[in-house]
Write a protein that holds these residues in place. Structure first.
Motif, mmCIF file in Angstrom:
data_model
loop_
_atom_site.group_PDB
_atom_site.id
_atom_site.type_symbol
_atom_site.label_atom_id
_atom_site.label_comp_id
_atom_site.label_asym_id
_atom_site.label_seq_id
_atom_site.Cartn_x
_atom_site.Cartn_y
_atom_site.Cartn_z
ATOM 1 N N MET A 18 -1.379 14.839 -4.653
ATOM 2 C CA MET A 18 -0.617 15.678 -3.544
ATOM 3 C C MET A 18 -0.632 14.937 -1.932
ATOM 4 S SD MET A 18 -3.029 18.908 -4.162
ATOM 5 C CE MET A 18 -2.508 19.114 -6.298
ATOM 6 N N VAL A 19 -1.359 14.086 -1.726
ATOM 7 C CA VAL A 19 -1.820 13.344 -0.256
ATOM 8 C C VAL A 19 -0.406 12.984 0.353
ATOM 9 C CG1 VAL A 19 -2.701 12.682 1.660
ATOM 10 C CG2 VAL A 19 -3.816 14.543 -0.015
ATOM 11 N N HIS A 20 -0.486 11.684 -1.258
ATOM 12 C CA HIS A 20 0.453 10.689 -1.637
ATOM 13 C C HIS A 20 1.979 10.939 -1.145
ATOM 14 C CE1 HIS A 20 1.421 6.812 -1.740
ATOM 15 N NE2 HIS A 20 2.350 6.320 -2.593
ATOM 16 N N LEU A 21 2.356 12.216 -1.679
ATOM 17 C CA LEU A 21 3.243 12.823 -1.895
ATOM 18 C C LEU A 21 4.596 13.195 -0.010
ATOM 19 C CD1 LEU A 21 5.881 13.918 -2.922
ATOM 20 C CD2 LEU A 21 5.033 15.486 -3.249
ATOM 21 N N GLY A 22 3.391 13.583 -0.054
ATOM 22 C CA GLY A 22 3.509 14.144 1.662
ATOM 23 C C GLY A 22 3.750 12.306 2.657
ATOM 24 N N ASN A 23 2.339 11.698 2.638
ATOM 25 C CA ASN A 23 2.572 10.776 3.093
ATOM 26 C C ASN A 23 3.406 9.639 3.746
ATOM 27 O OD1 ASN A 23 -0.288 11.104 4.414
ATOM 28 N ND2 ASN A 23 -1.394 9.852 3.146
ATOM 29 N N TYR A 24 4.439 9.425 1.863
ATOM 30 C CA TYR A 24 5.011 8.531 1.838
ATOM 31 C C TYR A 24 6.564 9.186 2.051
ATOM 32 C CZ TYR A 24 8.171 5.506 -0.683
ATOM 33 O OH TYR A 24 8.932 4.200 -1.124
ATOM 34 N N ALA A 25 6.854 10.313 2.152
ATOM 35 C CA ALA A 25 7.348 11.046 2.453
ATOM 36 C C ALA A 25 7.967 10.866 4.722
ATOM 37 C CB ALA A 25 7.669 12.609 1.981
ATOM 38 N N LEU A 26 7.230 11.505 5.035
ATOM 39 C CA LEU A 26 6.673 11.013 5.912
ATOM 40 C C LEU A 26 6.902 9.859 6.927
ATOM 41 C CD1 LEU A 26 6.395 12.253 8.976
ATOM 42 C CD2 LEU A 26 3.814 12.653 8.423
ATOM 43 N N TRP A 27 6.222 8.570 6.008
ATOM 44 C CA TRP A 27 6.258 6.916 6.286
ATOM 45 C C TRP A 27 7.591 6.916 5.687
ATOM 46 C CZ3 TRP A 27 6.974 2.642 3.186
ATOM 47 C CH2 TRP A 27 7.080 1.510 3.719
ATOM 48 N N ARG A 41 0.811 -1.139 0.266
ATOM 49 C CA ARG A 41 0.165 0.155 -0.137
ATOM 50 C C ARG A 41 1.056 1.292 -0.186
ATOM 51 N NH1 ARG A 41 -1.797 4.066 -0.200
ATOM 52 N NH2 ARG A 41 -4.059 5.151 0.278
ATOM 53 N N ALA A 42 1.745 1.374 0.470
ATOM 54 C CA ALA A 42 2.168 2.525 0.930
ATOM 55 C C ALA A 42 3.363 2.141 -0.882
ATOM 56 C CB ALA A 42 4.397 2.170 1.535
ATOM 57 N N TRP A 43 3.202 2.242 -1.356
ATOM 58 C CA TRP A 43 3.712 2.367 -3.059
ATOM 59 C C TRP A 43 2.671 3.122 -4.073
ATOM 60 C CZ3 TRP A 43 6.756 -2.869 -2.803
ATOM 61 C CH2 TRP A 43 7.945 -2.306 -2.012
ATOM 62 N N ARG A 44 1.930 2.794 -3.463
ATOM 63 C CA ARG A 44 0.256 3.117 -4.077
ATOM 64 C C ARG A 44 -0.622 3.973 -3.974
ATOM 65 N NH1 ARG A 44 -0.788 -1.442 -7.685
ATOM 66 N NH2 ARG A 44 -0.250 -3.475 -6.537
ATOM 67 N N ILE A 45 -1.232 5.078 -4.878
ATOM 68 C CA ILE A 45 -1.404 6.424 -4.107
ATOM 69 C C ILE A 45 -3.224 5.878 -3.775
ATOM 70 C CG2 ILE A 45 -2.627 8.311 -5.813
ATOM 71 C CD1 ILE A 45 0.318 7.942 -5.763
ATOM 72 N N ASP A 46 -3.334 4.563 -3.995
ATOM 73 C CA ASP A 46 -4.743 4.221 -2.948
ATOM 74 C C ASP A 46 -4.841 2.446 -3.218
ATOM 75 O OD1 ASP A 46 -7.135 3.761 -1.654
ATOM 76 O OD2 ASP A 46 -7.637 6.261 -3.069
ATOM 77 N N TRP A 47 -5.822 1.877 -2.541
ATOM 78 C CA TRP A 47 -5.446 0.522 -2.425
ATOM 79 C C TRP A 47 -6.088 0.149 -4.061
ATOM 80 C CZ3 TRP A 47 -3.449 -3.048 -0.094
ATOM 81 C CH2 TRP A 47 -2.946 -3.001 1.439
ATOM 82 N N ASN A 48 -6.964 0.862 -5.062
ATOM 83 C CA ASN A 48 -7.280 0.511 -6.460
ATOM 84 C C ASN A 48 -6.256 0.905 -7.354
ATOM 85 O OD1 ASN A 48 -9.461 -1.031 -5.312
ATOM 86 N ND2 ASN A 48 -11.125 0.761 -4.705
ATOM 87 N N ASP A 49 -4.789 1.504 -7.073
ATOM 88 C CA ASP A 49 -4.505 2.273 -7.776
ATOM 89 C C ASP A 49 -3.347 1.126 -8.537
ATOM 90 O OD1 ASP A 49 -3.787 5.238 -8.745
ATOM 91 O OD2 ASP A 49 -2.019 4.253 -9.221
ATOM 92 N N ASP A 50 -3.713 1.381 -9.598
ATOM 93 C CA ASP A 50 -2.198 0.045 -10.664
ATOM 94 C C ASP A 50 -1.204 0.414 -10.450
ATOM 95 O OD1 ASP A 50 -4.573 -1.216 -11.178
ATOM 96 O OD2 ASP A 50 -4.461 -0.177 -12.975
ATOM 97 N N GLN A 51 -0.624 1.818 -10.468
ATOM 98 C CA GLN A 51 1.098 2.603 -10.055
ATOM 99 C C GLN A 51 1.235 1.868 -8.920
ATOM 100 O OE1 GLN A 51 1.458 5.777 -12.701
ATOM 101 N NE2 GLN A 51 -0.616 6.202 -13.647
ATOM 102 N N GLN A 52 2.900 1.908 -9.309
ATOM 103 C CA GLN A 52 3.585 2.395 -7.691
ATOM 104 C C GLN A 52 4.194 2.446 -7.783
ATOM 105 O OE1 GLN A 52 5.104 -2.207 -5.897
ATOM 106 N NE2 GLN A 52 2.968 -3.384 -7.318
#
Length: 225
Positions: A138-147, A104-115
């Protein structure tokens, strides 16, 4: 979409475990905590300073749920860093819970095909997409950087040494940028995340430091970074 809803996942069994741990076998204190839960709700009990240590050393058949465990860890880590914001703790606990599942950390959302394993790939996606998905990127950029920087700072440091990768300031800047852009998007208010995302943008480095301390204590106690 990750929401600030971890406290909403807590069950009656979770709260009974909190009371059990805080009462330390005292029937009188247990009755007091039960009354307090009824009159004030769970937040004062969840904020009890001794709760983290008791959750970490629990020795009973009743184990904390993931939601209880992560919320209490994050809430106390933030409070110890001067960030007394329950909604923010709610959101970050939900983030850690969700990003800990499979890829999940590599995806924008659970149903997103891209990693995306690198921030530069998320930035490229941001430039190429629009609509609601752009907000999620946008949200994922913040989430992933913080994670990454919050839980795995040693990975960042090692990658910098071995491959001349970017330092923490790069992740701080892009993570703050992602949360900031997302907080200004119209969908942020619709999801009830505008204030949480704005605070995350403004206090990104403080959040990262708070998660570093939590990670060192709980997940990687032998870390020496």
């Amino acid at each position: 979409m990750i929401r600030a809803n971890t406290r909403g996942r807590l069950t009656a069994a979770d709260l009974q475990l909190v009371i059990l741990l805080l009462s330390s076998g005292s029937a009188q204190r247990r009755a007091y905590l039960e009354r307090r839960l009824t009159t004030e709700g769970p937040d004062p009990l969840l904020d009890a300073p001794e709760l983290v240590e008791r959750l970490l050393t629990v020795r009973s058949m009743l184990l904390p749920s993931e939601a209880l465990f992560f919320y209490v860890l994050v809430r106390h880590a933030l409070r110890n860093s001067g960030l007394d914001d329950r909604d923010l703790a709610d959101y970050l606990a939900a983030l850690l819970l969700e990003f800990g599942q499979r890829d999940r950390a590599w995806r924008i959302d659970w149903n997103d095909d891209q990693q995306h394993r690198y921030l530069v790939d998320i930035l490229a996606d941001l430039e190429a997409t629009g609509g609601e998905r752009r907000f999620k990127v946008m949200v994922h950029l913040g989430n992933y950087a913080l994670w990454l920087t919050g839980l795995f700072p040693d990975y960042i440091a090692a990658r910098r040494l071995r491959k001349a990768g970017p330092d923490v300031s790069y992740y701080d800047a892009l993570g703050s940028r992602g949360f900031g852009m997302a907080s200004d998007h119209a969908l942020a208010a619709q999801y009830g995340l505008d204030l949480v995302l704005r605070t995350a943008a403004d206090r990104f480095s403080s959040l990262r430091s708070a998660l570093n301390g939590m990670s060192d204590r709980v997940f990687f106690p032998s870390s020496t970074h």
